[in-house]
Design a protein around this motif. Structure first.
Motif, short mmCIF file in Angstrom:
data_model
loop_
_atom_site.label_atom_id
_atom_site.label_comp_id
_atom_site.label_asym_id
_atom_site.label_seq_id
_atom_site.Cartn_x
_atom_site.Cartn_y
_atom_site.Cartn_z
N SER A 219 0.84 -1.20 0.00
CA SER A 219 0.00 0.00 0.00
C SER A 219 0.88 1.25 0.00
CB SER A 219 -0.94 0.00 1.22
OG SER A 219 -0.24 0.21 2.42
N GLN B 234 -6.24 -5.25 -4.12
CA GLN B 234 -7.43 -4.78 -3.42
C GLN B 234 -7.16 -4.58 -1.94
OE1 GLN B 234 -10.55 -3.82 -4.70
NE2 GLN B 234 -10.61 -3.01 -2.60
N CYS C 226 -5.26 -1.45 -1.39
CA CYS C 226 -6.16 -0.30 -1.55
C CYS C 226 -7.08 -0.14 -0.33
CB CYS C 226 -6.99 -0.45 -2.82
SG CYS C 226 -6.00 -0.23 -4.33
N ASP C 227 -7.50 -1.27 0.26
CA ASP C 227 -8.32 -1.21 1.47
C ASP C 227 -7.57 -0.53 2.61
OD1 ASP C 227 -10.46 -2.46 0.25
OD2 ASP C 227 -9.95 -4.46 0.99
N SER D 118 -0.01 4.33 -10.67
CA SER D 118 -1.03 4.02 -9.66
C SER D 118 -2.12 5.10 -9.56
CB SER D 118 -0.37 3.86 -8.28
OG SER D 118 0.27 5.06 -7.90
N LEU E 96 -5.71 3.88 -9.86
CA LEU E 96 -6.01 3.03 -8.70
C LEU E 96 -6.27 3.89 -7.46
CD1 LEU E 96 -6.21 -0.03 -8.49
CD2 LEU E 96 -3.82 -0.09 -7.75
N LEU E 97 -5.46 4.92 -7.29
CA LEU E 97 -5.62 5.80 -6.13
C LEU E 97 -6.92 6.60 -6.21
CD1 LEU E 97 -1.97 7.12 -5.59
CD2 LEU E 97 -3.20 5.41 -4.25
N LYS F 61 -9.65 5.59 -7.61
CA LYS F 61 -10.70 4.63 -7.26
C LYS F 61 -10.74 4.42 -5.75
CE LYS F 61 -12.09 -0.16 -8.19
NZ LYS F 61 -11.72 -1.42 -8.86
N THR F 62 -9.56 4.40 -5.12
CA THR F 62 -9.47 4.19 -3.68
C THR F 62 -10.02 5.39 -2.92
OG1 THR F 62 -7.52 2.78 -3.99
CG2 THR F 62 -7.89 3.68 -1.78
#
Length: 660
Positions: free
Chosen positions: A124, A159, A162-163, A261, A264-265, A267-268
């Motif tokens: 992460s 995932q 990201c959590d 990333s 992805l970030l 989305k997070t």
């Protein structure tokens, strides 16, 4: 945290005012005592300023205690940095303090904590700090597969990482603060009817399809909607500007535009906002607006209660109390001038019995027998009919001897009637008789009688049953304490319920004072109070100035001059070559006093001014002169009203949404 310095800055008071007031408070002095008898030390702060100061002082003391606990907890985890410690030590808000602690607070099992247990925290951090484009994220994630912990695919590894980030974002103190401000400034509270009530008329109908900005919703609407939700009539939702909130978070957390990333970030961030922060922010805003609404409710209730308690007394005169009714009749009591019950009768002047002549004969006889000067009629069922009957009954009495007839509020009378206090006062009488006594005494002296009733039961607030009950109780007790000590208390007549509100006294002291009075007879001086078990020097200091003894050998015992200043008054009288008795009420002599020649190290002009004002009019009642409304017999229904009428009436309650 230096609490004194913070309070000095916040209130704009002088350092000596704050430090001396807090010192007196820590020594056990009460607010009424500090405000009345320590003006030199407080620099003349009034009671409201002192209470506000002490409330904030208590808040900061609690904040400091919690701060120490949090610092110790984070330190024990080895995670306390100088920067974090600085933020924790500088915050003045309990909410912000908890925000700062949130990332270090022990958590239950969440998606993020499970991912950390599976060893995904380094992944992460790598994703968060990644600055280059074209990097193989899946290849990196391959290094963190851990089938034993359920991380058996690259997708699960990514995932999980990201959590962890989503929870880190949601635990960020600045994020939580910003979103609270965004929700409060630009968010809306939306209320809709639950499906079972869509076509039903209820007291919440105006909120069936209602929306308003959080920043403008007023206290009574807030409490109404929350009540509707609690009663499962309404469904409430807080709607805040999602796009604006997400964009702000992206700007804060996505450090490298164009990195591998970035998508992805983003989305997070959206996941953190929708899954974690939206509900948390709604909870915080609900708490904030409810807290604000409750504070306003406390204020409204307190102001109404003060008006009721400080209502002008009709005075120590023989009184008749009537609890009106139809079928069950009217309960009639006669009291002497001190409120002692002399006689009880039941009469039936109203429907269905209509025994007007019989009832009139009984009422007239009681008036004559006991020299009744006041008649109090409860404002409940059959009130106007009973009032008309009484006025007809007494109209033949010569005007100079005719009793004053007043309709008084009977709110809470039934609560008093069923109370332990009433049972102790009147063990041989039933609830209806006790209620009639309470109605009569409310006219003689509202303060002395109403203190026997839980303030919540007097019915002068708005949504009092929907607010924090311990806080409401504390708030209202402050109002009662203030009123009781402002008026002063007759030591030889006061009940336990009244005495317990006197500065420095509690229920135990009050019970022992009454017990001593019953055993030894009336108090002849304030000094006698020191003979009561449990009343020590400190208790006497705090209470004595607020207690009165009419007819005492020392006339100062029936004034607000504190016993600690008796010697000072004697010196003042000596300088004027007069006795204290000759000085009292002698306006000309009092005005001739050169106040500055009497100033000492601990007695300044404020205290001297108070003493002279009291000597001029000793035992003066701060309440207004007694007046009452006379109702027009022709007005019985709303339909009897017409434009341009001017009518007398009584306002019993003022709320933010209307007067009653």
């Amino acid at each position: 945290m230096n609490i004194s310095s913070q309070l000095i800055e916040e209130f704009g008071f002088k350092p000596s005012q704050v430090e001396n007031t807090l010192g007196l408070f820590d020594e056990g002095a009460t607010v009424p005592f500090i405000a009345r008898y320590r003006k030199e030390r407080t620099g003349g702060l009034d009671e409201i300023q002192i209470r506000d100061l002490l409330h904030k002082y208590t808040y900061y003391k609690e904040l400091d205690e919690r701060r120490e606990t949090i610092l110790e907890s984070i330190k024990s985890q080895g995670k306390l940095t100088p920067e974090l410690a600085k933020k924790i030590n500088e915050t003045l808000s309990k909410t912000e303090l908890e925000d700062l602690y949130l990332p270090y607070k022990p958590k239950r099992q969440t998606r993020g904590t499970k991912a950390k247990d599976a060893g995904l925290e380094p992944l992460s951090e790598w994703l968060f700090n990644l600055s280059e484009a074209g990097v193989d994220i899946e290849g990196k994630a391959q290094e963190f597969l851990n089938p034993e912990k359920g991380i058996d695919t690259v997708e699960k590894a990514i995932q999980g990482a990201c959590d962890i980030l989503a929870e880190n974002f949601s635990d960020d103190a600045e994020v939580r603060k910003h979103l609270r401000e965004l929700a409060f400034d630009d968010g809306e509270i939306i209320s809709v009817a639950r499906k079972d009530f869509v076509d039903k008329k209820t007291k919440f109908s105006m909120y069936y399809d209602y929306r308003e900005k959080v920043s403008t919703v007023v206290s009574h609407r807030t409490l109404a909607m929350f009540r509707g939700e609690r009663e499962k009539v309404l469904r409430l939702e807080l709607r805040m500007p999602r796009d604006e909130g997400v964009a702000w978070m992206e700007q804060r957390f996505i450090q490298h535009s164009g990195s591998a990333s970035e998508a992805l970030l983003k989305k997070t961030v959206a996941d953190s906002f929708d899954r974690l922060l939206l509900l948390a922010t709604e909870t915080e805003i609900r708490k904030q607006i409810r807290g604000d609404a409750e504070e306003e409710a406390f204020k409204v209730f307190g102001e109404n209660l003060k008006e009721l308690l400080m209502a002008p007394p009709a005075g120590q005169k023989p009184a008749m109390g009537i609890d009106p009714g139809f079928r069950s009749g009217c309960k009639v009591v006669a009291l002497d001038k001190t409120g002692k019950l002399l006689e009880y009768q039941a009469v039936f002047p109203n429907e269905p019995q209509n025994k007007k002549d019989e009832a009139a004969a009984i009422v007239k006889a009681m008036i004559q027998r006991h020299g009744v000067e006041l008649i109090a009629i409860g404002n409940g069922t059959a009130s106007r009919e009973t009032d008309a009957f009484v006025r007809e009954t007494i109209k033949d009495i010569p005007e100079d001897k005719r009793p004053v007839c007043v309709i008084v509020s009977e709110a809470g009378a039934s609560v008093y009637s069923a109370s332990e206090t009433a049972a102790k006062e009147f063990p041989e009488y039933d609830l209806t008789v006790r209620g009639a006594v309470s109605i009569a005494r409310r006219l003689q002296d509202p303060l002395s009688e109403l203190v026997k009733i839980d303030p919540k039961s007097i019915g002068v607030g708005q949504y009092q049953h929907d607010v924090n009950q311990p806080k409401l109780k504390s708030s209202l007790e402050e109002v009662v304490e203030s009123c009781v000590n402002k008026v002063g208390v007759d030591l030889n007549l006061a009940s336990e319920e009244l005495l317990k509100y006197v500065s420095g006294l509690n229920r135990t002291h009050a019970a022992r004072i009454v017990e001593y009075r019953n055993e030894k007879g009336a108090y002849s001086s304030r000094k006698d109070l020191m003979s009561v078990s449990g009343v020590g020097a400190k208790c006497f200091e705090q209470a004595a100035g607020f207690l009165r003894i009419p007819g005492a050998a020392n006339p100062l015992d029936n004034s607000s001059v504190h016993p600690e200043r008796y010697e000072f008054v004697e010196k003042m009288a000596s300088e004027l070559k007069a006795s204290i008795e000759q000085l009292i009420g002698n306006t000309q002599a009092l005005r001739s006093i050169d106040k500055r020649q009497f100033v000492t190290d601990d007695i300044g002009l404020p205290t001297i001014d108070d003493i002279i004002a009291e000597l001029d009019k000793p035992g003066r009642d701060p309440r207004a002169e007694f007046t009452y409304a006379v109702f027009d017999d022709k007005i019985q229904e709303i339909s009897d009203l017409a434009p341009d009428m001017v009518l007398e009436g009584t306002v019993t309650n003022v709320a933010n949404f209307g007067a009653f």
